[in-house]
Design an enzyme around this catalytic site. Structure first.
Site, mmCIF file in Angstrom:
data_model
loop_
_atom_site.group_PDB
_atom_site.id
_atom_site.type_symbol
_atom_site.label_atom_id
_atom_site.label_comp_id
_atom_site.label_asym_id
_atom_site.label_seq_id
_atom_site.Cartn_x
_atom_site.Cartn_y
_atom_site.Cartn_z
ATOM 1 N N GLN A 188 0.817 -1.215 0.000
ATOM 2 C CA GLN A 188 0.000 0.000 0.000
ATOM 3 C C GLN A 188 0.851 1.265 0.000
ATOM 4 O O GLN A 188 0.314 2.368 0.066
ATOM 5 C CB GLN A 188 -0.921 0.003 1.227
ATOM 6 C CG GLN A 188 -1.945 -1.106 1.233
ATOM 7 C CD GLN A 188 -2.776 -1.128 2.507
ATOM 8 O OE1 GLN A 188 -2.573 -0.338 3.417
ATOM 9 N NE2 GLN A 188 -3.722 -2.053 2.582
ATOM 10 N N HIS A 254 -0.882 0.067 5.702
ATOM 11 C CA HIS A 254 -1.370 1.001 6.727
ATOM 12 C C HIS A 254 -0.374 2.132 7.006
ATOM 13 O O HIS A 254 -0.012 2.403 8.144
ATOM 14 C CB HIS A 254 -1.709 0.263 8.023
ATOM 15 C CG HIS A 254 -2.899 -0.633 7.917
ATOM 16 N ND1 HIS A 254 -3.508 -1.198 9.012
ATOM 17 C CD2 HIS A 254 -3.585 -1.086 6.836
ATOM 18 C CE1 HIS A 254 -4.517 -1.954 8.616
ATOM 19 N NE2 HIS A 254 -4.582 -1.898 7.297
ATOM 20 N N GLU A 348 -14.740 4.473 9.865
ATOM 21 C CA GLU A 348 -15.191 5.542 10.751
ATOM 22 C C GLU A 348 -15.077 6.934 10.154
ATOM 23 O O GLU A 348 -14.185 7.216 9.348
ATOM 24 C CB GLU A 348 -14.377 5.509 12.054
ATOM 25 C CG GLU A 348 -14.597 4.266 12.884
ATOM 26 C CD GLU A 348 -13.837 4.293 14.204
ATOM 27 O OE1 GLU A 348 -13.990 3.336 14.981
ATOM 28 O OE2 GLU A 348 -13.096 5.276 14.458
ATOM 29 N N TYR A 369 -10.721 -9.941 9.250
ATOM 30 C CA TYR A 369 -11.076 -10.330 7.893
ATOM 31 C C TYR A 369 -11.430 -11.811 7.779
ATOM 32 O O TYR A 369 -12.161 -12.213 6.877
ATOM 33 C CB TYR A 369 -9.933 -9.993 6.923
ATOM 34 C CG TYR A 369 -9.819 -8.519 6.650
ATOM 35 C CD1 TYR A 369 -10.738 -7.870 5.845
ATOM 36 C CD2 TYR A 369 -8.802 -7.760 7.210
ATOM 37 C CE1 TYR A 369 -10.652 -6.510 5.598
ATOM 38 C CE2 TYR A 369 -8.704 -6.398 6.983
ATOM 39 C CZ TYR A 369 -9.629 -5.780 6.165
ATOM 40 O OH TYR A 369 -9.550 -4.425 5.946
#
Length: 474
Positions: A188, A254, A348, A369
Site C-alpha cells: 500500500q 497502513h 469511521e 477479515y
C-alpha cells in the site's frame, strides 16, 4: 317496508360492523404480536450474538460463509456451534423454532449489503438525487493517482503511488516533477499525499508524504515520512525531511497518510498503525496509529497535547486510529475531520480534537477479515465514539467538503471516496450528526481522492486505470 324487514336489515348491518371491527382488532393484535416477536428476536440476538457478530450484524454482512449461508446452515451453526472457531453450541438455549427465527433475522439483516450492488454500466453523465454532473477528464494514463494540490492559474500537482509527482498545466500538459525523494512503492506504500503551504504564492513550499525504505542491518523496513521542498517550475528543490514515523517496520501496509494545514497554520497528518494493531495505536511512545501536528518547519507546537508528557511523542495530536486516509479542514469552522479504514466493518468518520483516544483496537464495530473477533467492546469510558461508521466497510479514502455555489444542492456536504465499492459517498450533516447519505458516481472506479478546486469544481481521482476527473454540474 315491513317492520320486521327493517329490524332484520338493521341487525344484519350491526352484525357486519361487529364482524369487521373484530377482524380489524384481530389484525391489530396480530401486528402487535408480530412486532413483539421481532423485538423478542432482536433482543435474543443482542443478548447472545451481538458481542461477537456485531450490533448491526456486521459480522455477517460481507463475510465468507465457511459453513454455508442458507437458512438451514445458520440454524445448524446455532445448534451445534463450531468450537474450533470460538462459537459455542446454543442447543440448550434455543429450540428449533427459535433457531429458525434467529436465522431469518440474520438473513434479513444481511440484505443491508445489497444496496452496494450497483449496475456495472458507467456513463459520463451521473444523475444524483438533486443534481446531475458530467465527468470532464483532466488526467489519464496513470494507475494509482493518490493526492492532488492546486497551483495558480488552473495548474495542479498530482501524486502517483509509483513515485511520480506530476505537474499538470492549465492546458492539461503533463510533466514529471524532478527532485522527489525515492519512495518504497510496495504493497500500500509509495508516493502518497501532497499539500501546499498556506502562503504558497509567496514561498512555493510543497509538502509530501510517502513510504520510506529504512535499512536496519540486513532488515528491509519502511515507515511514513513527510518532507517539504520548494517548487521551481517543474523541479522540487531543497527537499528537507520534517518527520519520520518510528518505529520502522517490515510490514508494507497502513501507512496513512493525508496532509492538511489547519487554521492555526500547523500541518496535520495521519500515520496508519502499520498493521501492528496490538502494539502501536494505544502506545504514545510510538508514532503509528496517530494524527500528528507540527509547525511548517517541522518543529513542535507548544500547545500540542502531549508536549509535556515524557512518556509520549510530542508530535501526537490524537491516537487510537487504524488507517486514516481522509483528512480535511472544515472551510467555515476550521474543525479537522478524518475518515479511516476499519477492519471488516467499522470504517469511521471522526471529528479530531487534541489528546483524544479514538479507541482502536480496544473498541471497534468491526471484526477480523477471517471472521474472528478481536474485541467485543464498541464503547469504553475515555474513548471517542465515531460520528458515523459503515457496515459493510466502504474502504474510505479522500475527503472534501463542498463549498461555493456550483453545487448548491450539495453545499456543506461531506464527500468521501469508496475504494471498495467504487463510488463517491455524499454525507449530509446536521448538528454534528449524519442525517443523509447518497452514493454518487457509481462504478466510477476506486475513488482515492476528492478535493474542491479553487475554481469551485470538485476533482476526483480514481485508480485502476487511473484518472483525474472534474465534475461539471449540468
Amino acid at each position: 317496508m315491513k317492520k320486521q324487514n327493517i329490524v332484520f336489515i338493521v341487525s344484519l348491518i350491526l352484525l357486519i360492523v361487529i364482524f369487521v371491527s373484530k377482524q380489524s382488532e384481530k389484525k391489530h393484535e396480530e401486528a402487535e404480536a408480530n412486532m413483539e416477536e421481532i423485538d423478542s428476536i432482536a433482543i435474543r440476538y443482542q443478548s447472545n450474538c451481538a458481542s461477537c457478530h456485531g450490533e448491526k450484524l456486521n459480522g455477517f454482512v460481507d463475510r465468507k460463509w465457511k459453513h454455508g449461508s442458507e437458512r438451514e446452515n445458520i440454524m445448524a451453526s446455532i445448534k451445534s456451534g463450531y468450537l474450533e472457531a470460538g462459537m459455542p453450541s446454543f442447543d440448550a438455549l434455543f429450540n428449533e423454532e427459535e433457531r429458525g427465527e434467529l436465522a431469518d433475522f440474520i438473513l434479513n439483516g444481511v440484505e443491508n449489503a445489497k444496496k452496494y450492488n450497483f449496475d456495472s454500466v458507467m456513463s459520463p453523465i451521473f444523475e444524483a438525487k438533486n443534481l446531475t454532473v458530467r465527468l470532464d477528464t483532466v488526467m489519464a494514463g496513470v494507475q494509482h493517482p493518490w493526492g492532488i494540490a492546486f497551483l495558480s492559474e488552473g495548474a495542479m500537482l498530482v501524486t502517483e503511488r509509483s513515485g511520480k509527482l506530476y505537474h499538470i498545466s492549465s492546458t492539461l500538459d503533463t510533466t514529471v516533477v524532478s527532485g522527489v525523494p525515492p519512495v518504497l512503492a510496495m504493497g500500500q506504500g509509495g508516493l502518497l499525499d501532497v499539500e501546499l503551504h498556506p502562503r504558497f504564492s509567496e514561498n512555493k513550499l510543497v509538502y509530501i508524504s510517502y513510504s520510506k525504505l529504512v535499512m536496519e542491518g540486513m532488515d528491509s523496513l519502511s515507515t511514513t515520512a513527510v518532507v517539504k521542498g520548494k517548487l521551481n517550475g517543474t523541479s522540487l528543490e531543497n527537499v528537507e525531511e520534517l518527520f519520520e514515523a518510528k518505529p520502522a517496520l517490515p510490514t508494507r501496509h497502513h501507512y496513512g497518510s493525508r496532509l492538511v494545514f489547519g487554521n492555526d497554520g500547523y500541518l496535520y497528518f495521519s500515520v496508519g498503525d502499520r498493521g501492528r494493531r496490538d502494539e502501536n495505536p494505544q502506545d504514545l511512545t510510538k508514532d503509528p496509529g496517530k494524527i500528528h501536528r507540527i509547525k511548517d518547519d517541522g518543529s513542535i507546537p507548544e500547545d500540542n497535547p502531549f508536549v509535556h508528557n515524557d512518556n509520549a511523542n510530542s508530535t501526537i495530536y490524537s491516537y487510537g486510529h487504524r488507517n486514516p486516509q481522509g483528512l480535511t479542514k472544515h472551510p467555515e469552522t476550521g474543525i479537522i475531520w478524518e475518515n479511516e479504514h476499519g477492519p471488516r466493518g467499522g470504517d469511521e468518520l471522526n471529528h479530531i480534537r487534541p489528546g483524544l483516544n479514538f479507541g482502536w483496537p480496544v473498541i471497534s464495530y468491526g471484526i477480523n477479515y477471517d471472521g474472528t473477533v478481536f474485541t467485543t467492546e464498541t464503547a469504553r469510558e475515555g474513548m471517542e465514539q465515531p460520528i458515523n461508521y459503515w457496515v459493510p466497510s466502504i474502504a474510505p479514502s479522500g475527503f472534501a467538503i463542498v463549498t461555493g455555489d456550483k453545487y448548491a444542492a450539495w453545499k456543506g456536504d461531506f464527500l468521501i471516496g469508496s475504494l471498495r465499492f467504487r463510488y463517491l459517498n455524499r454525507v449530509r450533516m446536521e448538528d454534528g450528526k449524519v442525517i443523509e447519505e447518497e452514493s454518487l458516481l457509481k462504478n466510477i472506479g476506486r475513488v482515492r481522492f476528492v478535493e474542491m478546486g479553487p475554481d469551485g469544481y470538485i476533482y476526483v481521482g480514481v485508480e485502476e486505470p487511473g484518472y483525474v476527473f472534474r465534475l461539471l454540474p449540468q
